[in-house]
Enzyme design. Structure first.
Site, short mmCIF file in Angstrom:
data_model
loop_
_atom_site.label_atom_id
_atom_site.label_comp_id
_atom_site.label_asym_id
_atom_site.label_seq_id
_atom_site.Cartn_x
_atom_site.Cartn_y
_atom_site.Cartn_z
N CYS A 65 1.10 -1.21 -0.18
CA CYS A 65 0.37 0.01 0.23
C CYS A 65 0.70 1.39 -0.07
O CYS A 65 2.03 1.36 -0.72
CB CYS A 65 -0.44 -0.52 1.31
SG CYS A 65 0.01 0.41 2.44
N ARG A 66 0.64 2.40 0.32
CA ARG A 66 1.32 3.40 0.37
C ARG A 66 1.94 3.65 1.66
O ARG A 66 3.35 3.76 0.94
CB ARG A 66 0.44 4.99 0.64
CG ARG A 66 1.04 6.23 0.36
CD ARG A 66 0.24 7.24 0.71
NE ARG A 66 -0.14 7.22 2.25
CZ ARG A 66 0.86 8.39 2.95
NH1 ARG A 66 2.27 8.45 2.73
NH2 ARG A 66 0.35 8.86 3.92
#
Length: 102
Positions: A65-66
């Site tokens: 993810c980020r």
């Protein structure tokens, strides 16, 4: 319960050695539009529970993810369904390798 983790540098090294990695990017569409790891599959975190049928119980998945928080949640969802998962620590914020726009 924290999941197993892998460093972004290690993911990059494995990709360069042509290891077939199963990477799943759980970010939202607008985030992925800015670039993702070239071989990654995009399954937003919110869709994970109803899309587990797309995954293979015999494979290991690297979740991205980020920053590493949503992918950790995705790891928990998949692990509870007997999937073998690893979280890429630091997420795309720590990724220095190639990215592609899908």
């Amino acid at each position: 319960m924290s999941s197993k983790t892998i460093e972004p540098k290690e993911v990059e090294r494995l990709l360069e050695s042509d290891n077939p990695l199963n990477i799943i990017d759980v970010r939202e569409n607008d985030e992925v539009a800015q670039g993702m790891i070239p071989t990654a599959t995009h399954i937003p975190l919110g869709e994970m529970p109803e899309r587990t049928h797309e995954l293979d119980l015999n494979k290991e998945y690297i979740m991205v993810c980020r920053s590493g928080k949503r992918s950790e949640k995705a790891c928990a969802i998949l692990a509870s369904n007997q999937f073998n998962v690893v979280n890429m620590s630091g997420g795309m914020l720590s990724w220095k390798g190639k990215t592609t726009i899908k």
